[in-house]
Write a protein that holds these residues in place. Structure first.
Motif, PDB file in Angstrom:
ATOM      1  N   VAL A   1       0.687  -1.259  -0.096  1.00  0.00           N
ATOM      2  CA  VAL A   1       0.000  -0.005   0.014  1.00  0.00           C
ATOM      3  C   VAL A   1       0.778   1.209   0.068  1.00  0.00           C
ATOM      4  CG1 VAL A   1      -1.741   1.291   1.385  1.00  0.00           C
ATOM      5  CG2 VAL A   1      -1.937  -0.978   1.198  1.00  0.00           C
ATOM      6  N   GLY A   2       1.863   1.169   0.651  1.00  0.00           N
ATOM      7  CA  GLY A   2       2.965   2.523   0.842  1.00  0.00           C
ATOM      8  C   GLY A   2       3.648   2.503  -0.568  1.00  0.00           C
TER       9      GLY A   2
ATOM     10  N   SER B   1       9.967   6.419 -15.360  1.00  0.00           N
ATOM     11  CA  SER B   1      11.123   5.682 -15.047  1.00  0.00           C
ATOM     12  C   SER B   1      11.368   5.581 -13.568  1.00  0.00           C
ATOM     13  CB  SER B   1      12.170   6.401 -15.721  1.00  0.00           C
ATOM     14  OG  SER B   1      12.356   7.562 -15.152  1.00  0.00           O
ATOM     15  N   SER B   2      11.141   6.580 -12.759  1.00  0.00           N
ATOM     16  CA  SER B   2      11.479   6.367 -11.362  1.00  0.00           C
ATOM     17  C   SER B   2      10.419   5.280 -10.699  1.00  0.00           C
ATOM     18  CB  SER B   2      11.222   7.659 -10.774  1.00  0.00           C
ATOM     19  OG  SER B   2      12.156   8.719 -11.188  1.00  0.00           O
ATOM     20  N   VAL B   3       9.077   5.323 -11.195  1.00  0.00           N
ATOM     21  CA  VAL B   3       7.996   4.487 -10.858  1.00  0.00           C
ATOM     22  C   VAL B   3       8.498   3.133 -11.151  1.00  0.00           C
ATOM     23  CG1 VAL B   3       5.768   3.738 -11.002  1.00  0.00           C
ATOM     24  CG2 VAL B   3       6.282   6.179 -10.607  1.00  0.00           C
ATOM     25  N   LEU B   4       8.977   2.867 -12.353  1.00  0.00           N
ATOM     26  CA  LEU B   4       9.243   1.674 -12.664  1.00  0.00           C
ATOM     27  C   LEU B   4      10.477   0.949 -12.082  1.00  0.00           C
ATOM     28  CD1 LEU B   4       8.550   1.629 -16.483  1.00  0.00           C
ATOM     29  CD2 LEU B   4       7.364   0.487 -14.716  1.00  0.00           C
TER      30      LEU B   4
ATOM     31  N   ILE C   1      -0.318   3.773 -12.814  1.00  0.00           N
ATOM     32  CA  ILE C   1      -0.220   4.150 -14.211  1.00  0.00           C
ATOM     33  C   ILE C   1      -1.460   4.510 -14.901  1.00  0.00           C
ATOM     34  CG2 ILE C   1       0.688   3.467 -16.404  1.00  0.00           C
ATOM     35  CD1 ILE C   1       2.913   1.967 -14.775  1.00  0.00           C
ATOM     36  N   THR C   2      -2.425   3.538 -14.763  1.00  0.00           N
ATOM     37  CA  THR C   2      -3.828   3.609 -15.488  1.00  0.00           C
ATOM     38  C   THR C   2      -5.056   4.283 -14.509  1.00  0.00           C
ATOM     39  OG1 THR C   2      -4.531   1.323 -14.476  1.00  0.00           O
ATOM     40  CG2 THR C   2      -3.164   1.603 -16.629  1.00  0.00           C
ATOM     41  N   VAL C   3      -5.293   3.893 -13.558  1.00  0.00           N
ATOM     42  CA  VAL C   3      -6.459   4.359 -12.947  1.00  0.00           C
ATOM     43  C   VAL C   3      -6.368   5.652 -12.309  1.00  0.00           C
ATOM     44  CG1 VAL C   3      -8.177   3.851 -10.962  1.00  0.00           C
ATOM     45  CG2 VAL C   3      -6.956   2.053 -11.990  1.00  0.00           C
ATOM     46  N   THR C   4      -5.062   5.824 -11.562  1.00  0.00           N
ATOM     47  CA  THR C   4      -4.885   7.347 -10.976  1.00  0.00           C
ATOM     48  C   THR C   4      -5.003   8.236 -12.263  1.00  0.00           C
ATOM     49  OG1 THR C   4      -3.690   6.441  -9.190  1.00  0.00           O
ATOM     50  CG2 THR C   4      -3.439   8.793  -9.691  1.00  0.00           C
TER      51      THR C   4
ATOM     52  N   ASP D   1       3.591   5.498  -2.965  1.00  0.00           N
ATOM     53  CA  ASP D   1       4.848   6.098  -3.273  1.00  0.00           C
ATOM     54  C   ASP D   1       4.785   6.300  -4.738  1.00  0.00           C
ATOM     55  OD1 ASP D   1       7.828   6.583  -3.132  1.00  0.00           O
ATOM     56  OD2 ASP D   1       7.823   4.852  -4.461  1.00  0.00           O
ATOM     57  N   ALA D   2       4.505   5.598  -5.613  1.00  0.00           N
ATOM     58  CA  ALA D   2       4.199   5.845  -6.941  1.00  0.00           C
ATOM     59  C   ALA D   2       3.381   6.982  -7.414  1.00  0.00           C
ATOM     60  CB  ALA D   2       3.609   4.665  -7.801  1.00  0.00           C
ATOM     61  N   SER D   3       2.308   7.501  -6.404  1.00  0.00           N
ATOM     62  CA  SER D   3       1.746   8.485  -6.894  1.00  0.00           C
ATOM     63  C   SER D   3       2.340   9.947  -6.355  1.00  0.00           C
ATOM     64  CB  SER D   3       0.224   8.403  -5.976  1.00  0.00           C
ATOM     65  OG  SER D   3      -0.574   7.320  -6.625  1.00  0.00           O
ATOM     66  N   ILE D   4       3.076   9.732  -5.214  1.00  0.00           N
ATOM     67  CA  ILE D   4       3.741  10.869  -4.801  1.00  0.00           C
ATOM     68  C   ILE D   4       4.921  11.192  -5.685  1.00  0.00           C
ATOM     69  CG2 ILE D   4       5.476  11.520  -3.036  1.00  0.00           C
ATOM     70  CD1 ILE D   4       4.071   9.856  -0.898  1.00  0.00           C
ATOM     71  N   LEU D   5       5.670  10.086  -6.434  1.00  0.00           N
ATOM     72  CA  LEU D   5       6.446  10.495  -7.458  1.00  0.00           C
ATOM     73  C   LEU D   5       5.710  11.323  -8.498  1.00  0.00           C
ATOM     74  CD1 LEU D   5       8.690   7.073  -7.532  1.00  0.00           C
ATOM     75  CD2 LEU D   5       9.210   9.559  -6.756  1.00  0.00           C
TER      76      LEU D   5
END
Length: 422
Positions: free
Chosen positions: A307-308, A344-347, A387-390, A312-316
């Protein structure tokens, strides 16, 4: 105006669907005589969440190969499943050890005695007479028959067994001979020929996996191994009963704090990310139920960590959007650039975590495997929702005109806030 109306309708539909899924996941839904069960009803729970017995058995002997261990695991699995207990877990640990976890049972001595006894394999005729035992079987193996492309078991008997089987196949021509292990039927093939050479084939298995399992059990009767308990743990029902509600409470508090932070710091994007997080949690728990994950305390810890990672992906992405706004881009352009340049950072962060999870799962055992499995599933799915829903929800919100001011993207410093409010 048409674009705004369409975005509004799609956004409302998305929120309603996510809300329904979230509600059904927590409470379940009854409709038209059918019930969509909640995740609490369908996800398996480990010993530490409901109590039971955990036994670590060791195969005695120095020259134990992989095939022998697999046969032993099959036989032990069959025995513990005969106890009428669901959610049993039988896994290999180390070179010669096997971990058996049986929830809901608390008599460790009875379980140890049931596991350790030598398997009793029988070939039983239609008149209930015993034709062969495990001592008469030389080898059994599974393969795909090239003639009809069906899974088949080949059976090879020793000299004494071949003579007994020749007499039986002549006597019971056209009738069934049942193969049982510990009085539990494995298969009941029909005699179609008088077999005199001690070599027979058994057809009728649904898959090669089933045929292999049955062949291993037949071999187990012919090649018994001695197992000895080296560790036994009993977790009381009351301890397990207390662990589950406390774990659920911890999960609720942790997720609520994460959502609150996202909303206060990132405002509208934070609200949208929280909605996407609800869908993410639903998808992860659905994956757990689909692959029959047995959830333990360590597994819950792995789930909360994912969940974190999802947040974290959304924060980036959101921080990158803020940087794009500071450079003077419009809100729509900042949204597109933020998702593109943060990808790139998320991946990188998620892939490295998945690699670590794979290593833990491959080298670890017991609770470590449970933690690693939930971590891998959760992190892999977090990339999909981030990547998709947000992104979809943010684009719909932009289409509805929710981002008319730059400050709606999130908190800035005083100078940036004033510039964004112009």
């Amino acid at each position: 105006m048409k674009s705004r109306v369409r975005s509004t309708i799609l956004f409302i539909i998305c929120v309603l669907v996510i809300g329904f899924l979230g509600y059904s996941g927590v409470y379940g839904v009854n409709a038209g005589g059918y019930r969509l069960k909640s995740f609490g009803e369908v996800i398996n729970r480990g010993l530490d969440l409901q109590g039971g017995v955990s036994v670590l058995e060791e195969i005695q002997g120095d020259n134990v190969d992989q095939e022998t261990i697999n046969k032993t695991i099959e036989l032990i699995s069959m025995r513990v499943n005969k106890m009428g207990v669901s959610e049993t877990v039988v896994t290999r640990e180390g070179q010669k050890r096997i971990r058996i976890e049986i929830p809901g049972k608390f008599d460790a001595k009875e379980i140890e005695e049931g596991i350790a006894k030598t398997g009793e394999l029988k070939f039983v005729g239609p008149d209930k007479s015993t034709i062969l035992t495990g001592k008469d079987v030389k080898k059994a193996s599974a393969y795909i028959n090239p003639e009809d492309a069906q899974p088949t078991i080949s059976l090879e008997l020793n000299d004494q067994g071949a003579k007994k089987f020749a007499d039986a196949t002549q006597k019971f021509m056209g009738q069934t001979i049942s193969i049982t292990m510990d009085d539990q039927e494995l298969t009941s093939p029909t005699v179609q020929a008088h077999i005199t050479n001690g070599k027979a084939t058994i057809s009728g298995s649904k898959s090669l996996e089933e045929a292999t399992r049955q062949a291993n059990i037949i071999n187990s009767g012919a090649l018994p191994v001695t197992v000895k308990p080296v560790e036994t743990k009993t977790i009381g029902a009351s301890l397990g009963a207390n662990a589950l509600p406390l774990s659920i409470l911890a999960a609720k508090v942790g997720i609520a704090i994460v959502m609150l932070f996202m909303i206060l710091y990132y405002r509208i994007p934070g609200i949208l990310a929280s909605i996407a997080l609800v869908l993410y949690i639903y998808i992860v728990l659905l994956a757990f139920a689909s692959v029959n994950v047995t959830l333990t305390l360590s597994g819950i810890a792995g789930f909360l960590l994912t969940v974190g990672m999802a947040v974290d992906a959304s924060i980036l992405i959101f921080e990158r959007m803020k940087e794009e706004l500071k450079s003077g881009k419009s809100v729509r352009a900042a949204i597109d650039a933020g998702f593109h340049r943060a990808m790139s950072s998320v991946l990188d962060s998620n892939i490295t975590t998945i690699i670590a999870g794979v290593v833990l799962y491959g080298l670890g055992s017991g609770a470590v495997k449970g933690f690693a499995l939930t971590l891998i599933i959760g992190v892999a799915l977090s990339m999909v929702t981030a990547i998709t829903v947000t992104r979809l929800l943010i684009k719909l919100a932009a289409g509805m005109g929710w981002f008319k001011h730059k400050w709606s993207i999130g908190t800035f410093g005083v100078h940036d806030f004033r510039r964004g409010a112009k």
